[in-house]
Design a protein around this motif. Structure first.
Motif, PDB file in Angstrom:
ATOM      1  N   LEU A 191       0.860  -1.174   0.000  1.00  0.00           N
ATOM      2  CA  LEU A 191       0.000   0.000   0.000  1.00  0.00           C
ATOM      3  C   LEU A 191       0.900   1.228   0.000  1.00  0.00           C
ATOM      4  N   ASP A 248      -2.616   0.839  -4.552  1.00  0.00           N
ATOM      5  CA  ASP A 248      -2.172  -0.546  -4.424  1.00  0.00           C
ATOM      6  C   ASP A 248      -1.123  -0.764  -5.506  1.00  0.00           C
ATOM      7  N   ASN A 301      -2.760   0.758  -8.851  1.00  0.00           N
ATOM      8  CA  ASN A 301      -4.177   1.095  -8.842  1.00  0.00           C
ATOM      9  C   ASN A 301      -4.506   2.087  -7.731  1.00  0.00           C
ATOM     10  N   MET A 348      -6.662   3.972  -4.903  1.00  0.00           N
ATOM     11  CA  MET A 348      -7.664   3.447  -3.980  1.00  0.00           C
ATOM     12  C   MET A 348      -8.272   4.581  -3.180  1.00  0.00           C
ATOM     13  N   SER A 349      -9.499   4.356  -2.725  1.00  0.00           N
ATOM     14  CA  SER A 349     -10.128   5.247  -1.763  1.00  0.00           C
ATOM     15  C   SER A 349      -9.699   4.823  -0.362  1.00  0.00           C
ATOM     16  N   GLN A 367     -11.321   1.531   0.393  1.00  0.00           N
ATOM     17  CA  GLN A 367     -10.655   0.424  -0.297  1.00  0.00           C
ATOM     18  C   GLN A 367      -9.312   0.091   0.347  1.00  0.00           C
ATOM     19  N   SER A 368      -8.616   1.105   0.871  1.00  0.00           N
ATOM     20  CA  SER A 368      -7.328   0.839   1.519  1.00  0.00           C
ATOM     21  C   SER A 368      -7.517   0.043   2.805  1.00  0.00           C
ATOM     22  N   THR A 418      -9.896  -2.145   3.274  1.00  0.00           N
ATOM     23  CA  THR A 418     -10.154  -3.506   2.796  1.00  0.00           C
ATOM     24  C   THR A 418      -8.855  -4.174   2.375  1.00  0.00           C
ATOM     25  N   TRP A 419      -8.011  -3.420   1.649  1.00  0.00           N
ATOM     26  CA  TRP A 419      -6.711  -3.967   1.218  1.00  0.00           C
ATOM     27  C   TRP A 419      -5.891  -4.409   2.425  1.00  0.00           C
TER      28      TRP A 419
END
Length: 415
Positions: A51, A78, A114, A116-117, A120-121, A123-124
């Motif tokens: 990240l 990502d 990619n 990310m919001s 989303q980060s 979740t990552w």
């Protein structure tokens, strides 16, 4: 008389910065971040998924992604980087492509980039936690392009073998030795964003612990962000267990004050120092005071201060390597980067009673050190082929002499 001294000082600074340019230049193309859609396993390569959080301003070119200007918001990506097989590379080195597109069998290669919001980060992070549930947040140093920081961190994660989830924080550097003041202000600009990143990662219920590792000018940013957190929240987040400062470009007196402001409950600190660090020698001359990363931990008052604070200090003075500035040994030395992965990120010291000579970092002897309480001034014995002056390249010797001469000129010209 004063104007003459001033002109000498300016000329000497320019000469010094020019030498740093020559020492730091890398061959090959720039703009290597356009993803190559390949399976790294087909080339025997490894994959590092990280990240990336950045306060840099985005650029339109996908080969660069971000430049050296300051962005209005924290951006998240990502990124996946392919590392060539160990048989085709030297541990501690970044294999930059000599031409594009890169060859994953011998070059570092970008596989994914990619955006990310924030959601989303999170979740990552949960999907990429390793069994240890440890997170490593790395902050790069002065004079770094975006791609420099990404590839260097991928190298550190791979070569250290650390069981961690990697997060890179990269701040706006103009990647120029003439941009020292701009870069320093960029670290100040980025303090709030890094503090927020620390807080968000530490409060994730699935994360077990966090290690912060920073290099050079990035150590100022990391320590200032931790100080802000301590002041704002009353303490540094409990999950931040370990802080590793490599060649810290921090005024020694300022660090004393930062240490007090951390409060009573502090993470465990490990500091890598080198009294022969040429980059920090120039920084000391320009800033006017000693840098934390260049002190001799065997001398007073530092010896007693480190012992009282419970800070582990690893002295890499005289250990040689490919960096003529002696400023990046923590990442370029195979032994040291593996020490970071095997012990320090896991919260272990380098001199406890369970470590014998040579055990901690393979081929080097670190058990027989000048240990004082919690402080380890590590007398690391690297292989003779690295240390023996007869094996050094002529350019390295010429550069040493030029920098030593320039440093003397700078000192003489100071008013």
């Amino acid at each position: 008389m004063r104007s003459t001294a001033r002109r000498v000082l300016v000329r000497a600074q320019v000469l010094t910065l020019g030498l740093l340019v020559l020492a730091g230049c890398a061959g090959g193309p720039q703009g290597v971040l356009t993803p190559l859609r390949v399976d790294p396993a087909a080339f025997g390569a490894s994959r590092i998924d990280m990240l990336v959080a950045t306060t840099r301003q985005a650029v339109d070119d996908p080969a660069f992604l971000y430049g050296g200007e300051r962005g209005p918001n924290l951006s998240l990506l990502d990124m996946e980087i392919s590392i060539p097989p160990d048989a085709n590379r030297k541990i501690g080195e970044v294999q930059w492509p000599k031409r594009l597109p890169p060859n994953p069998a011998r070059d570092f290669t970008t596989l994914l980039a990619n955006p990310m919001s924030a959601h989303q980060s999170r979740t990552w992070l949960n999907e990429n936690l390793t069994p240890s549930r440890n997170v490593l947040i790395f902050v790069h140093g002065f004079n770094n392009r975006f791609e420099d920081s990404v590839y260097r961190f991928a190298q550190i994660v791979h070569d250290s073998g650390a069981d961690v989830t990697p997060i890179l924080f990269t701040w706006p550097s103009r990647a120029s030795v003439f941009g020292y003041n701009y870069d320093k202000e960029s670290t100040n600009y980025s303090r709030d964003a890094l503090e927020t990143l620390f807080r968000e990662v530490a409060k994730d219920p699935r994360v077990r612990e966090v290690t912060v590792m920073a290099h050079s000018m990035g150590t100022w940013l990391a320590v200032e962000s931790l100080r802000q957190m301590a002041i704002r929240d009353g303490r540094i987040a409990a999950k931040i267990h370990n802080v590793i400062l490599a060649s810290p470009d921090i005024d020694i007196d300022v660090f004393r004050q930062q240490w007090i402001q951390f409060g009573e409950r502090k993470p465990h600190f490990t500091i890598f120092v080198s009294t022969d660090d040429k980059a920090l020698a120039v920084s000391r001359i320009l800033a006017g005071n000693s840098r934390l990363g260049a002190v001799n931990p065997a001398e007073e008052p530092y010896k007693s201060e480190f012992e009282k604070a419970g800070i582990d200090v690893v002295d890499l003075t005289g250990q040689g390597g490919s960096d003529y500035l002696n400023h990046s040994r923590f990442a370029e030395s195979p032994e040291v980067v593996q020490l970071i992965g095997r012990r320090l990120i896991n919260g272990q010291t380098v001199t406890d009673s369970h470590v014998g000579v040579g055990e901690a970092i393979g081929a080097v002897a670190i058990g027989a050190t000048q240990a004082v309480g919690q402080t380890a001034s590590a007398a690391i014995s690297l292989p003779i082929a690295v240390v023996d002056p007869t094996t050094r390249r002529n350019l390295g010797d010429q550069f040493d002499a030029a920098v030593d001469s320039t440093a003397g000129t700078l000192e003489a010209a100071r008013p």
